[in-house]
Design an enzyme around this catalytic site. Sequence first.
Site, PDB file in Angstrom:
ATOM      1  N   GLY A   1      24.213  39.930  -6.689  1.00  0.00           N
ATOM      2  CA  GLY A   1      25.245  39.209  -5.869  1.00  0.00           C
ATOM      3  C   GLY A   1      24.542  38.817  -4.457  1.00  0.00           C
ATOM      4  O   GLY A   1      23.295  38.558  -4.304  1.00  0.00           O
ATOM      5  N   SER A   2      25.304  39.216  -3.610  1.00  0.00           N
ATOM      6  CA  SER A   2      24.659  38.838  -2.106  1.00  0.00           C
ATOM      7  C   SER A   2      23.742  39.907  -1.729  1.00  0.00           C
ATOM      8  O   SER A   2      22.964  39.596  -0.505  1.00  0.00           O
ATOM      9  CB  SER A   2      26.049  38.997  -1.245  1.00  0.00           C
ATOM     10  OG  SER A   2      26.619  37.724  -1.314  1.00  0.00           O
TER      11      SER A   2
END
Length: 483
Positions: free
Chosen positions: A216-217
């Site tokens: 993810g981020s």
Amino acid sequence: MNSPLRKVAISVLVLFTLLILNANYIQVVRSSELRANPSNTRILAEEYDRERGAIVVAGNPVAQSVATDDTLTYLRQYPNAEVYATVTGYYSLVYGNSGIERAENDILSGSDDRLAFRRIADLFTGRDPSGGNVELTIDPAAQQAAFDALGGVDGAVVALDPATGAVLAMVSSPSYDPNQLSSHDPAAIRAYSDQLSAQDPDPRTNATISERHSPGSVFKLITSAAALQDGYTPDTVVPAPQQYVLPGTSRPLNNYNGESCSGSGEQPLIDALTISCNTAFAELGVELGEDRIRSAAEAFGIDQGQFDVPMTVAESTVGDIDGDAQLAVASIGQQNVQITPLQGAMIAAAIANDGTLMTPYLVDQLQAPDLSVVDQTEPTEMGEPVSSEVAQQLQQMMVSVVENGSGRRAQIDGYTVGGKTGTAQTTADSDDNQWFVGYAGPDGDPQIAVAVFIQGGQGTGGDLSAPVAQQVMSAYLAARGGN
């Protein structure tokens, strides 16, 4: 001799020849392989007649052999078993060994070539043979804090010393009790193994190094590194629309909960990372191009193959990227991007160490039975993924994440903390996975880097993983007295 007898004689001769060749092949060519096979219980039974060396953390054994009145002379025991199961593994009469028990079996069993003179001396003096010890790099305060903070949820924590690469904590959760796999009761061992096998995930799996997940981020640190190396600065203004239509498609990419990153549709790069703006980094990744994104990832160790710590670490990967639409999604850590928790800690450690990535290692030293050192691990550089200038810019941006953005729950009073949260989508029917990677220490002196992965948690990386990281880093810094 008539023809039928001749054929029978030739057939018997051929069979005897094949039998002899096979025996020689097994005894000469494959002898080392078979001896090292963890399923070879005959070798294990022989080893039970000698005292196996200890696995040691901060001077205290976390795996040791004790004498018994059983047919097998020694029993393997694990003090504080579940806390250290991820690193020790087990030493089982039925299932062989795993973890450090397998990776350093030669030293622990006393069969290592470096202990040859000791074995010869034992032979002449009549002294009972014994194995050597393995001293780990694990910090007991950080390890206990990681175990407690995870609280049995599906997840993993890895902590590293950024300056050396030494593994300070390695916890895969849920854990298990290696004592029950290492008893002298085969029926009980099998019954406990069946219990573990029925769980999902199997607690014997070391999720810190063998399981890969979308970061993810967290991957926005890689995209940021690529941008900074390409001439961007933390203050460079980048597009940050409320919605970004993926190139060549009509499919929109949104920010978390459909939120707007900026009323103007653009913002400085440091602000985009601070609030983890999806659209900004997706568009930025496309602007930079696949080659720059891949190159930045590879510099941090992604797509560089397996390596040992000494247990084998699965390769993290960016995966296949087919066109700019997939590149946009990969640039925010989705698509085919998959990393281990250890890789997440390596990213944070390299940034904290001013751009130098140190090779992770779990074994500090190997000792002979008389405690003399037969091998000492010397820290080595794995690479320099970014320049010192770029690393310091990334530090500035990661500190902003913790002080002003999604990583606030990782803050530690009196210390500088930098980090990045990640909330990775899995499937439509599953909860998102939660990440936090970061570092902490006195200002200008990061002393611990950490990665926390929680599988399928209710919330975000900032809600769930950041507090776990905070507890691990706080425990380690407190144990060091703030030095």
